[in-house]
Scaffold this motif. Structure first.
Motif, PDB file in Angstrom:
ATOM      1  N   UNK A 110       0.847  -1.202   0.000  1.00 30.36           N
ATOM      2  CA  UNK A 110       0.000   0.000   0.000  1.00 30.36           C
ATOM      3  C   UNK A 110       0.880   1.249   0.000  1.00 30.36           C
ATOM      4  N   UNK A 111       1.892   1.271   0.863  1.00 30.90           N
ATOM      5  CA  UNK A 111       2.790   2.421   0.935  1.00 30.90           C
ATOM      6  C   UNK A 111       3.529   2.624  -0.376  1.00 30.90           C
ATOM      7  N   UNK A 112       3.849   1.533  -1.072  1.00 33.43           N
ATOM      8  CA  UNK A 112       4.556   1.653  -2.348  1.00 33.43           C
ATOM      9  C   UNK A 112       3.733   2.434  -3.362  1.00 33.43           C
ATOM     10  N   UNK A 113       2.413   2.320  -3.285  1.00 36.15           N
ATOM     11  CA  UNK A 113       1.547   3.121  -4.159  1.00 36.15           C
ATOM     12  C   UNK A 113       1.758   4.615  -3.876  1.00 36.15           C
ATOM     13  N   UNK A 114       1.930   4.946  -2.608  1.00 37.51           N
ATOM     14  CA  UNK A 114       2.181   6.336  -2.255  1.00 37.51           C
ATOM     15  C   UNK A 114       3.484   6.830  -2.856  1.00 37.51           C
ATOM     16  N   UNK A 148       3.922   5.772   4.757  1.00 32.08           N
ATOM     17  CA  UNK A 148       5.122   5.649   3.932  1.00 32.08           C
ATOM     18  C   UNK A 148       6.401   5.754   4.744  1.00 32.08           C
ATOM     19  N   UNK A 149       6.359   6.425   5.869  1.00 33.35           N
ATOM     20  CA  UNK A 149       7.579   6.632   6.635  1.00 33.35           C
ATOM     21  C   UNK A 149       7.575   5.896   7.972  1.00 33.35           C
ATOM     22  N   UNK A 150       6.781   4.832   8.059  1.00 34.00           N
ATOM     23  CA  UNK A 150       6.843   3.981   9.240  1.00 34.00           C
ATOM     24  C   UNK A 150       8.164   3.223   9.252  1.00 34.00           C
ATOM     25  N   UNK A 151       8.890   3.337  10.330  1.00 37.52           N
ATOM     26  CA  UNK A 151      10.208   2.716  10.414  1.00 37.52           C
ATOM     27  C   UNK A 151      10.141   1.202  10.233  1.00 37.52           C
ATOM     28  N   UNK A 152       9.111   0.581  10.809  1.00 40.54           N
ATOM     29  CA  UNK A 152       9.042  -0.877  10.733  1.00 40.54           C
ATOM     30  C   UNK A 152       8.806  -1.361   9.310  1.00 40.54           C
ATOM     31  N   UNK A 153       8.268  -0.519   8.444  1.00 38.32           N
ATOM     32  CA  UNK A 153       8.088  -0.905   7.046  1.00 38.32           C
ATOM     33  C   UNK A 153       9.351  -0.642   6.241  1.00 38.32           C
ATOM     34  N   UNK A 154       9.987   0.498   6.495  1.00 37.42           N
ATOM     35  CA  UNK A 154      11.204   0.838   5.761  1.00 37.42           C
ATOM     36  C   UNK A 154      12.351  -0.093   6.139  1.00 37.42           C
TER      37      UNK A 154
END
Length: 209
Positions: free
Chosen positions: A57-61, A104-110
């Motif tokens: 989902x964040x990648x869409x952003x 998009x800038x959640x540390x656990x995702x990055x």
């Protein structure tokens, strides 16, 4: 019958709609599955972990942000003008897409090492955007080589400091803190542009006249 690929994309579409309208806290697997009309376990066929779905989902952003970056730098001529357009596009995106920007800038995702997924890691989507900023700073230094504050440092460090400043402006404006402190309307593009301009001056030096 809906293909597996189209169902996968529909799950991401629903996630994008949810984060846009309700924020990142609404992105539960069960809610996304319910809206897609599938069992709550179905998303795990395409996204083995909740993080994998959130990353998609964040990648869409990031895809939309990259498109805005590409459009922003088409018109301006000098590297500094391109940096001004790019940072303005960044802040505008953040204010218009607060939920997505937060995701998009959640540390656990990055920092997603060890996530069980065959999809590209989210950080591999973000790094090219930062490299674009670094390249523009380096081009600015070469184009506008003057011995003054902010001109002679390492491009990556200057780019990181500029990004941090602009990111903070974006978040504090979206939260309403800066409009409150500056007694500005929440939708005041001129005031927002003034803040971004001040960040550019602070990290690149004042624009040459």
């Amino acid at each position: 019958m809906e293909s597996e690929n189209s169902l996968r994309e529909r799950l991401v579409d629903i996630g994008v709609e949810l984060v846009t309208t309700q924020g990142s806290a609404a992105l539960g697997l069960r809610e996304i599955a319910r809206r897609a009309g599938v069992s709550h376990g179905a998303p795990r066929r395409y996204f083995p972990t909740h993080h994998a779905l959130l990353s998609a989902i964040a990648r869409r952003g990031y895809t939309e942000l990259q498109a805005r970056f590409d459009a922003a730098v088409q018109g301006p001529a000098t590297p500094r003008e391109q940096l001004a357009a790019l940072t303005a596009a960044y802040v505008t995106f953040a204010v218009e897409n607060r939920g997505m920007f937060e995701l998009m800038f959640r540390h656990d995702l990055l920092n997603s090492e060890g996530q069980a997924t065959d999809q590209p890691q989210l950080r591999e989507t973000t790094l090219p955007l930062f490299r674009e900023l670094v390249a523009l700073v380096a081009r600015h230094q070469a184009h506008d080589a003057v011995d003054r504050v902010g001109e002679g440092g390492e491009p990556a460090v200057i780019a990181a400091a500029l990004w941090s400043n602009v990111h903070g402006i974006a978040q504090l404006w979206a939260w309403g803190s800066l409009p409150l402190m500056l007694d500005a309307p929440p939708r005041d593009p001129d005031r927002l542009a003034e803040l971004v301009g001040a960040a550019l001056d602070a990290h690149l030096g004042p624009a040459l006249r």
